[in-house]
Scaffold this motif. Structure first.
Motif, PDB file in Angstrom:
ATOM      1  N   ALA A 135     -66.443 -16.487   3.916  1.00 58.49           N
ATOM      2  CA  ALA A 135     -67.362 -15.426   4.336  1.00 58.49           C
ATOM      3  C   ALA A 135     -67.469 -14.322   3.289  1.00 58.49           C
ATOM      4  CB  ALA A 135     -66.897 -14.834   5.663  1.00 58.49           C
ATOM      5  N   GLY A 136     -66.749 -14.481   2.194  1.00 57.42           N
ATOM      6  CA  GLY A 136     -66.752 -13.442   1.170  1.00 57.42           C
ATOM      7  C   GLY A 136     -66.012 -12.191   1.603  1.00 57.42           C
ATOM      8  N   GLY A 137     -65.119 -12.340   2.568  1.00 56.25           N
ATOM      9  CA  GLY A 137     -64.403 -11.187   3.088  1.00 56.25           C
ATOM     10  C   GLY A 137     -63.396 -10.629   2.099  1.00 56.25           C
ATOM     11  N   ARG A 138     -63.235  -9.315   2.143  1.00 56.01           N
ATOM     12  CA  ARG A 138     -62.250  -8.630   1.315  1.00 56.01           C
ATOM     13  C   ARG A 138     -61.103  -8.173   2.201  1.00 56.01           C
ATOM     14  NH1 ARG A 138     -67.207  -5.520  -1.336  1.00 56.01           N
ATOM     15  NH2 ARG A 138     -68.128  -6.567   0.464  1.00 56.01           N
ATOM     16  N   VAL A 139     -59.899  -8.507   1.797  1.00 53.61           N
ATOM     17  CA  VAL A 139     -58.714  -8.223   2.606  1.00 53.61           C
ATOM     18  C   VAL A 139     -57.790  -7.301   1.816  1.00 53.61           C
ATOM     19  CG1 VAL A 139     -56.826  -9.200   3.938  1.00 53.61           C
ATOM     20  CG2 VAL A 139     -58.935 -10.512   3.644  1.00 53.61           C
ATOM     21  N   TYR A 140     -57.347  -6.234   2.477  1.00 55.64           N
ATOM     22  CA  TYR A 140     -56.542  -5.203   1.825  1.00 55.64           C
ATOM     23  C   TYR A 140     -55.168  -5.109   2.479  1.00 55.64           C
ATOM     24  CZ  TYR A 140     -61.428  -3.937   0.920  1.00 55.64           C
ATOM     25  OH  TYR A 140     -62.761  -3.979   0.606  1.00 55.64           O
ATOM     26  N   ALA A 141     -54.158  -4.849   1.654  1.00 55.63           N
ATOM     27  CA  ALA A 141     -52.813  -4.615   2.162  1.00 55.63           C
ATOM     28  C   ALA A 141     -52.589  -3.117   2.270  1.00 55.63           C
ATOM     29  CB  ALA A 141     -51.785  -5.225   1.214  1.00 55.63           C
ATOM     30  N   GLY A 142     -52.188  -2.666   3.451  1.00 60.18           N
ATOM     31  CA  GLY A 142     -51.933  -1.242   3.619  1.00 60.18           C
ATOM     32  C   GLY A 142     -51.930  -0.830   5.065  1.00 60.18           C
ATOM     33  N   ASP A 143     -51.805   0.469   5.284  1.00 58.74           N
ATOM     34  CA  ASP A 143     -51.666   1.047   6.612  1.00 58.74           C
ATOM     35  C   ASP A 143     -53.013   1.521   7.145  1.00 58.74           C
ATOM     36  OD1 ASP A 143     -50.496   2.086   8.926  1.00 58.74           O
ATOM     37  OD2 ASP A 143     -50.144   4.031   7.978  1.00 58.74           O
ATOM     38  N   LEU A 144     -53.620   0.686   7.988  1.00 59.61           N
ATOM     39  CA  LEU A 144     -54.864   1.040   8.677  1.00 59.61           C
ATOM     40  C   LEU A 144     -55.923   1.538   7.693  1.00 59.61           C
ATOM     41  CD1 LEU A 144     -53.349   2.731  11.867  1.00 59.61           C
ATOM     42  CD2 LEU A 144     -54.045   0.353  11.563  1.00 59.61           C
ATOM     43  N   PHE A 145     -56.520   2.711   7.973  1.00 63.24           N
ATOM     44  CA  PHE A 145     -57.657   3.196   7.190  1.00 63.24           C
ATOM     45  C   PHE A 145     -57.278   3.549   5.759  1.00 63.24           C
ATOM     46  CE2 PHE A 145     -58.547   4.428  11.656  1.00 63.24           C
ATOM     47  CZ  PHE A 145     -59.685   3.643  11.862  1.00 63.24           C
ATOM     48  N   ASP A 146     -55.988   3.811   5.518  1.00 64.29           N
ATOM     49  CA  ASP A 146     -55.575   4.160   4.161  1.00 64.29           C
ATOM     50  C   ASP A 146     -55.888   3.051   3.171  1.00 64.29           C
ATOM     51  OD1 ASP A 146     -54.595   6.517   5.153  1.00 64.29           O
ATOM     52  OD2 ASP A 146     -52.485   5.914   5.107  1.00 64.29           O
ATOM     53  N   ALA A 147     -55.989   1.824   3.659  1.00 64.63           N
ATOM     54  CA  ALA A 147     -56.218   0.688   2.760  1.00 64.63           C
ATOM     55  C   ALA A 147     -57.695   0.446   2.465  1.00 64.63           C
ATOM     56  CB  ALA A 147     -55.609  -0.573   3.369  1.00 64.63           C
ATOM     57  N   VAL A 207     -68.512  -5.063   8.941  1.00 66.68           N
ATOM     58  CA  VAL A 207     -67.463  -5.352   9.921  1.00 66.68           C
ATOM     59  C   VAL A 207     -66.106  -5.064   9.288  1.00 66.68           C
ATOM     60  CG1 VAL A 207     -66.309  -7.207  11.190  1.00 66.68           C
ATOM     61  CG2 VAL A 207     -68.807  -7.113  11.121  1.00 66.68           C
ATOM     62  N   VAL A 208     -65.241  -4.410  10.058  1.00 67.60           N
ATOM     63  CA  VAL A 208     -63.864  -4.191   9.618  1.00 67.60           C
ATOM     64  C   VAL A 208     -62.926  -4.730  10.685  1.00 67.60           C
ATOM     65  CG1 VAL A 208     -62.077  -2.482   9.135  1.00 67.60           C
ATOM     66  CG2 VAL A 208     -64.368  -2.189   8.171  1.00 67.60           C
ATOM     67  N   ASP A 209     -61.957  -5.514  10.237  1.00 64.54           N
ATOM     68  CA  ASP A 209     -60.930  -6.095  11.109  1.00 64.54           C
ATOM     69  C   ASP A 209     -59.599  -5.448  10.741  1.00 64.54           C
ATOM     70  OD1 ASP A 209     -59.230  -7.696  12.593  1.00 64.54           O
ATOM     71  OD2 ASP A 209     -59.794  -9.580  11.630  1.00 64.54           O
ATOM     72  N   LEU A 210     -59.185  -4.438  11.539  1.00 58.47           N
ATOM     73  CA  LEU A 210     -57.904  -3.768  11.305  1.00 58.47           C
ATOM     74  C   LEU A 210     -56.787  -4.534  12.002  1.00 58.47           C
ATOM     75  CD1 LEU A 210     -58.501   0.088  11.742  1.00 58.47           C
ATOM     76  CD2 LEU A 210     -58.242  -1.189   9.618  1.00 58.47           C
ATOM     77  N   CYS A 211     -55.572  -4.429  11.457  1.00 58.44           N
ATOM     78  CA  CYS A 211     -54.441  -5.198  11.997  1.00 58.44           C
ATOM     79  C   CYS A 211     -54.863  -6.655  12.106  1.00 58.44           C
ATOM     80  CB  CYS A 211     -53.996  -4.660  13.347  1.00 58.44           C
ATOM     81  SG  CYS A 211     -53.556  -2.920  13.355  1.00 58.44           S
ATOM     82  N   CYS A 212     -55.374  -7.204  11.004  1.00 58.42           N
ATOM     83  CA  CYS A 212     -56.129  -8.450  11.059  1.00 58.42           C
ATOM     84  C   CYS A 212     -55.285  -9.693  11.290  1.00 58.42           C
ATOM     85  CB  CYS A 212     -56.963  -8.617   9.795  1.00 58.42           C
ATOM     86  SG  CYS A 212     -55.992  -8.878   8.286  1.00 58.42           S
ATOM     87  N   GLY A 213     -53.977  -9.642  10.988  1.00 61.43           N
ATOM     88  CA  GLY A 213     -53.175 -10.853  11.140  1.00 61.43           C
ATOM     89  C   GLY A 213     -53.761 -11.981  10.304  1.00 61.43           C
ATOM     90  N   SER A 214     -54.070 -13.088  10.939  1.00 53.35           N
ATOM     91  CA  SER A 214     -54.642 -14.245  10.241  1.00 53.35           C
ATOM     92  C   SER A 214     -56.081 -14.036   9.799  1.00 53.35           C
ATOM     93  CB  SER A 214     -54.576 -15.474  11.154  1.00 53.35           C
ATOM     94  OG  SER A 214     -55.428 -15.285  12.279  1.00 53.35           O
ATOM     95  N   GLY A 215     -56.714 -12.966  10.290  1.00 54.53           N
ATOM     96  CA  GLY A 215     -58.129 -12.744   9.991  1.00 54.53           C
ATOM     97  C   GLY A 215     -59.053 -13.443  10.956  1.00 54.53           C
TER      98      GLY A 215
END
Length: 283
Positions: free
Chosen positions: A163-175, A120-128
């Motif tokens: 949930a063991g989620g990994r969160v990245y800082a960046g612009d959409l797919f580039d991150a 699962v990928v949550d783009l523009c995730c805000g709070s997640g």
């Protein structure tokens, strides 16, 4: 992301609330005083708000501070430090987009299409919130989330930690890590979709307290949506789905953007939540 009020539940404060910030401070911190202060500030559901604030406060001084913040117009979720999303208590922080109840429909549609999703990928995730809700409903999925705003990234990391989620800082797919290419079963993108010229018309709770990057979608509100649609096929697994929330007015153009990207596309609508979600599937 959507231009509506926060949603646990919706408690708009009146434009005149800021004129009486000391309304509660001069009163004893009793339940009746809290209700009276909120009602005078224009909070429509003052009794419900008061119950939440009274529960959150750990002292009379904190109670006074919480009520003062609310009567000056701070969204209830930011006063409390959390919002409810699909039954989850999701932490929110100043400068972070507050999840809306209408976005729960996007999660419902994602689960209907891919009930056994592994990635699962949550783009523009805000709070997640979307990623957290999907993680809670699926069987130990691999969860990734991205946001361009550092405050959102910090908030999402806390909400996705269990949930063991990994969160990245960046612009959409580039991150995203390249290892995810062609593997994503659910790609959820709660993109900003308010046209630039309409941002100033948003309710004060969104306009004054949420980041512009989470609201402004460009000239017609679809700039980010088009970028997400164009890039999604390279990241989706066969049969994987992209889901993006939009408005009724923009839905037709959003569907066209998905179709031009080569996705098999449909529009899902929930009248109760006034929610419109475009769904595209990689064949």
């Amino acid at each position: 992301m959507p231009p509506t009020f926060p949603t646990f539940p919706t408690f708009p404060a009146s434009p005149t609330a800021a004129s009486s910030p000391d309304l509660f401070s001069a009163s004893l911190p009793t339940p009746d005083a809290v209700v009276a202060a909120l009602r005078a500030a224009g909070c429509v559901f003052a009794e419900d708000e008061a119950a939440l604030i009274l529960t959150a406060a750990r002292s009379a001084a904190e109670l006074t501070a919480l009520v003062d913040r609310r009567v000056t117009g701070l969204p209830l979720e930011l006063v409390l430090g959390w919002a409810v999303f699909r039954g989850l208590r999701v932490a929110v922080a100043p400068g972070v987009f507050v999840p809306r109840r209408r976005t729960e429909f996007l999660v419902t549609e994602a689960l209907a299409h891919a009930p056994h999703a592994n990635v699962v990928v949550d783009l523009c995730c805000g709070s997640g919130a979307v990623g957290a809700a999907l993680a809670a409903a699926l069987e130990h999925p691999e969860v990734h989330a991205v946001d361009v705003d550092p405050a959102a990234v910090r908030c999402a990391r806390g909400n996705l930690a269990d949930a063991g989620g990994r969160v990245y800082a960046g612009d959409l797919f580039d991150a995203l890590p390249d290892a995810l290419r062609g593997r994503v079963d659910i790609l959820a993108a709660n993109v900003p979709y308010v046209p630039t010229d309409e941002v100033a018309l948003l309710p004060a709770e969104a306009r004054d307290h949420e980041p512009l990057v989470a609201l402004d979608g460009g000239t017609d509100g679809l700039d980010v949506l088009r970028r997400v649609a164009a890039g999604a096929p390279g990241w989706l697994a066969p049969g994987g789905c992209l889901l993006v929330e939009t408005s009724e007015r923009q839905a037709s153009d959003a569907v066209d953007a998905f179709t031009r990207a080569g996705l098999t596309t449909r529009l899902a609508v929930c009248e109760e939540l006034y929610a419109h979600v475009v769904i595209g599937v990689r064949d």
